[in-house]
Each structure stands twice: as C-alpha cells, then as structure tokens.
Motif scaffolding. Structure first.
Motif, short mmCIF file in Angstrom:
data_model
loop_
_atom_site.label_atom_id
_atom_site.label_comp_id
_atom_site.label_asym_id
_atom_site.label_seq_id
_atom_site.Cartn_x
_atom_site.Cartn_y
_atom_site.Cartn_z
N LYS A 12 0.83 -1.29 0.21
CA LYS A 12 0.12 -0.10 -0.08
C LYS A 12 0.83 1.32 -0.12
O LYS A 12 1.88 1.24 0.70
CB LYS A 12 -0.94 0.05 1.26
N ALA A 13 0.40 2.48 -0.72
CA ALA A 13 1.06 3.38 -0.54
C ALA A 13 1.26 4.34 0.70
O ALA A 13 0.17 3.95 1.51
CB ALA A 13 0.43 4.57 -1.61
N ASP A 22 -1.97 16.51 -3.56
CA ASP A 22 -2.22 15.40 -3.98
C ASP A 22 -3.48 15.09 -3.45
O ASP A 22 -3.89 14.92 -2.23
CB ASP A 22 -1.36 14.10 -3.74
N PRO A 23 -4.68 15.48 -4.44
CA PRO A 23 -6.31 15.48 -3.84
C PRO A 23 -6.44 13.95 -3.42
O PRO A 23 -7.49 13.59 -2.93
CB PRO A 23 -7.03 15.94 -5.07
N HIS A 24 -5.63 13.09 -3.85
CA HIS A 24 -5.93 11.42 -3.63
C HIS A 24 -5.07 11.12 -2.34
O HIS A 24 -5.26 9.84 -2.34
CB HIS A 24 -5.68 10.67 -4.95
N ALA A 25 -4.29 11.99 -1.79
CA ALA A 25 -3.64 11.26 -0.63
C ALA A 25 -4.36 10.77 0.50
O ALA A 25 -5.62 11.10 0.80
CB ALA A 25 -3.07 12.54 0.19
N GLY A 26 -3.66 9.62 0.82
CA GLY A 26 -4.59 8.68 2.00
C GLY A 26 -5.24 7.68 1.36
O GLY A 26 -5.78 6.80 2.05
N ALA A 144 5.42 2.72 -7.26
CA ALA A 144 5.96 4.17 -7.31
C ALA A 144 5.15 4.98 -6.04
O ALA A 144 6.11 5.92 -5.70
CB ALA A 144 5.82 4.86 -8.66
N LEU A 145 4.25 4.63 -5.58
CA LEU A 145 3.47 5.57 -4.62
C LEU A 145 4.09 4.58 -3.46
O LEU A 145 3.49 5.25 -2.35
CB LEU A 145 1.82 5.00 -4.52
N THR A 146 4.86 3.76 -3.23
CA THR A 146 5.28 3.27 -1.99
C THR A 146 6.79 3.85 -1.83
O THR A 146 7.41 3.65 -0.74
CB THR A 146 5.45 1.59 -1.99
N LEU A 147 7.34 4.45 -2.84
CA LEU A 147 8.62 4.99 -2.57
C LEU A 147 8.73 6.38 -2.30
O LEU A 147 8.42 7.48 -2.90
CB LEU A 147 9.07 5.05 -4.15
N PRO A 148 9.22 6.75 -0.86
CA PRO A 148 9.44 7.72 -0.19
C PRO A 148 10.06 8.81 -1.13
O PRO A 148 9.51 10.04 -1.23
CB PRO A 148 9.96 7.75 1.20
N ARG A 158 -0.26 9.19 -9.12
CA ARG A 158 -1.84 8.75 -8.60
C ARG A 158 -2.73 9.17 -9.90
O ARG A 158 -3.57 8.15 -10.08
CB ARG A 158 -2.31 9.42 -7.44
N ARG A 159 -2.82 10.17 -10.61
CA ARG A 159 -3.52 10.51 -11.71
C ARG A 159 -3.18 9.53 -12.85
O ARG A 159 -4.17 8.93 -13.38
CB ARG A 159 -3.02 11.88 -12.08
#
Length: 297
Positions: A12-13, A22-26, A144-148, A158-159
């Motif tokens: 998971k991200a 990022d409007p999709h954060a979380g 990519a969303l898991t890479l700090p 995310r888009r």
C-alpha cells in the motif's frame, strides 16, 4: 511470450494526509491481489491467446489462439509442477499481473472462450494482451506510490494510476481500439520522473539504459542507483554486484547470474524478471519480489 518494455507492486502507498498537492492523498492503490495472477478465476487465457515457438523456453510451437496441449478442461495446466522439467521454462517466467482474471471475470462477465463461440473467443484473445499491458503499468505505478523519495511525483503517479485503472474497465470493443502505445508513453514520462528522483546523485556514468550487456562480466560491479531500464543482461555475470537502488524496469534478466548480488532497494523489478535469473541464498532482494524455488540453496 513477450518481454516487458524498458520504457513505459504490491504494497500500500504511504499515507500523507498533509500533502495538499495530491487530492488523492491517503487513498490506497489497487489491492495487491488484483495485480497478481489468479489462475483459479481465469480461463487459461495466456495458455491460448499467446503464441510461442519451440526453443530453450518452450518444448513445442503453438500459434496464437490455439490452446496449449497441456491445458486441461478446467483451464488449469496439466504439468504446472513440472514445467521446467518438461521444457516449458518460458511459462514459469510469465505473469499477466492479474489481467487474466480481469478479462475473464470483469470484461467478459465470467463467460469463457469455449462456450461463447469463435467470435467471442477471438475478442477475448484480442483484449487479453491489451489489459495485460495496462496491468503491468498499474504494477509500476502502484510501486511508485510506495517510494518515499518519489513523493514529489506522487500526485502525477496517482493520476496516471487512476486513468490506467479506468481504462482496464472499458468494454471489450473499447479496449480493442485502445492505443496502448500512446498510453504507455504518457505513463512512462511519469515513471521517468520517479526514476530520476530515486536515483538523484547517481551521475552520468550510471546510465546504462537499453545497454547491450549480454554475457557481460560484471562480477562485483558497483551499479548502485544505475539506470538499467531495458538493458540486455542476458547471461551476464552479476555475481556479488551492488544493485542497490537501481532502476530495473524492463531489464532482460534471462539467465543473469545474481549469486550473492545486492538488489536491496532496487525498484520496478518484477517477479518474472527474478524468475528468469539465477541466484542464491546470498542474493539480497527487495521486498516486492520473492526468492524463486529453483534458485540454489
């Protein structure tokens, strides 16, 4: 069977409720099980739709659209536990990234290619590789969303992920007309940004993108944060090499010797790539992949 593209995971991200850009954060990316092959919910599409030729990877020739002779009536492989021994190594290094069950259960609503007639089967076989390409992109974008270190690009990632997921749920007719190459190019631009962020400070000497390194003697080589996108590493000797933080998207690792190599933190590395390579108990791998059973103890 196709080689993954060098230009274009399963956790998971990281949540960042403070990231107002990022409007999709979380929100979570696609669940891991959606991006792994679930043969129990697939109609053996890879065993029918895809062609292969007699070689070191396959024992026989098979045309696209023709069922493999090892495919059983229940859509399972009759020699699954003996694929390597029977000369079908190519099957052991292929992964549809969950596209098989998506096409079988979502796109075609659970209607298999045997019961729907010739035209129905043809449509399934045409759509399967399209969705497979899209699911491969979902795999990379999810990782990519898991890479700090890639957080500055997470909004774009995310888009791209959301758009790709929407494409996978189009109708069979729409998927057949989809310009996959154009979409891959758009996603690849985002993934390149991720790669640059991950490899910041690597230097020009570490850029081996698309390099012909077949059979190269790279024992103990320092390839930290190297750009190995689409590199040909077939039968290369990477014994004890340092590949920490390297970008391995689309790198051809067939018969590559990774004995005692360190791939900690390497990214955009898939299970099929690892399955195609050779390694040992001393090979250090990122958490996104598992050690193949056929590797040396």
């Amino acid at each position: 069977m196709e080689r993954p593209s060098g230009d274009v995971l399963n956790s998971k991200a990281p949540r960042d409720p403070q990231n107002t850009q990022d409007p999709h954060a979380g929100q979570d990316p696609p669940a891991p099980h959606d991006l792994r092959a679930d043969c129990g919910n697939c109609f053996g599409l890879c065993c029918v739709a895809l062609p292969f030729a007699a070689s070191t990877d396959f024992a026989v020739d098979k045309a696209a659209g023709k069922p493999c002779g090892n495919l059983r009536d229940d859509f399972r492989c009759g020699i699954h536990t003996r694929l390597r021994d029977e000369g079908f190594t190519g099957c052991t290094v292929y992964d549809c990234f969950g596209a098989g069950q998506k096409v079988s259960q979502v796109t075609f609503g659970g209607r298999d290619w045997r019961s729907g007639g010739r035209e129905h089967a043809r449509r399934m076989f045409d759509v399967f590789p399209v969705v497979r390409h899209l699911h491969e992109l979902l795999w990379y974008l999810t990782e990519a969303l898991t890479l700090p270190a890639a957080r500055p690009a997470h909004a774009e990632v995310r888009r791209a992920l959301d758009e790709t997921e929407r494409l996978t749920r189009r109708t069979a007719e729409e998927l057949a007309e989809l310009d996959v190459a154009a979409h891959r190019q758009r996603v690849n631009e985002v993934l390149l940004k991720v790669s640059d962020l991950m490899r910041a400070g690597a230097g020009r000497a570490k850029n081996r993108r698309g390099a012909d390194l077949m059979g190269a003697r790279l024992k103990g080589a320092d390839l930290r944060k190297a750009n190995l996108r689409g590199a040909y590493l077939i039968a290369a000797d990477l014994t004890g090499a340092d590949l920490r933080g390297a970008d391995l998207i689309g790198a051809d690792l067939r018969d590559t010797d990774l004995t005692d190599a360190d791939l900690t933190g390497a990214f955009f590395l898939t299970q099929p790539q690892i399955n195609a390579a050779r390694g040992s108990a001393g090979t250090r791998l990122p958490a996104s992949v598992t050690r193949p059973g056929h590797w040396a103890a």
